[in-house]
Design an enzyme around this catalytic site. Structure first.
Site, PDB file in Angstrom:
ATOM      1  N   HIS A 170       0.819  -1.215   0.000  1.00 33.88           N
ATOM      2  CA  HIS A 170       0.000   0.000   0.000  1.00 33.88           C
ATOM      3  C   HIS A 170       0.855   1.267   0.000  1.00 33.88           C
ATOM      4  CE1 HIS A 170      -3.406  -2.633   0.498  1.00 33.88           C
ATOM      5  NE2 HIS A 170      -4.139  -1.596   0.162  1.00 33.88           N
ATOM      6  N   TYR A 223      -9.777   8.266   1.063  1.00 30.46           N
ATOM      7  CA  TYR A 223      -9.680   6.817   1.267  1.00 30.46           C
ATOM      8  C   TYR A 223      -8.650   6.539   2.353  1.00 30.46           C
ATOM      9  CZ  TYR A 223      -9.986   1.924  -0.336  1.00 30.46           C
ATOM     10  OH  TYR A 223     -10.206   0.572  -0.440  1.00 30.46           O
TER      11      TYR A 223
END
Length: 108
Positions: A25, A44
């Site tokens: 990520h 997000y």
């Protein structure tokens, strides 16, 4: 102008895969970011609990249905999900890329 809709999801990191999940990520693909932007996804965030439980949250400027449609039809998202399946487990159906959590409390 359409009201921003909120979406949250839950998943688990597989045993001994936390560092790899975080690493992936931190190096999210540029084309994945493009899909999220096209879907109208903003703000997000993914949280990680002590038990390897993940909680994701994002807002949809074009609505949840639109965001789901873009993600579900995206070959990039399909590739990302395949890439991530060895480090996490998410209950996925054929209709929805991410299972939605039910909101039970909100404080403003």
């Amino acid at each position: 102008m359409k009201k921003v809709e909120k979406f949250s999801w839950s998943a688990c990191i597989l045993p001994n895969k936390q560092a790899e999940y975080i690493k992936r990520h931190q190096n999210i693909w540029p084309e994945m970011k493009q899909v999220l932007a096209k879907a109208g996804i903003v703000n997000y965030t993914i949280w990680l609990g002590d038990d390897n439980r993940l909680f994701g949250y994002y807002e949809c400027t074009k609505g949840i249905a639109y965001a789901m449609k873009i993600q579900n039809n995206s070959p990039v998202v399909k590739r990302w999900n395949e890439y991530m399946k060895d480090v996490m487990m998410m209950k996925v159906s054929k209709k929805v890329a991410q299972p939605k959590l039910k909101k039970v409390f909100s404080f403003k």
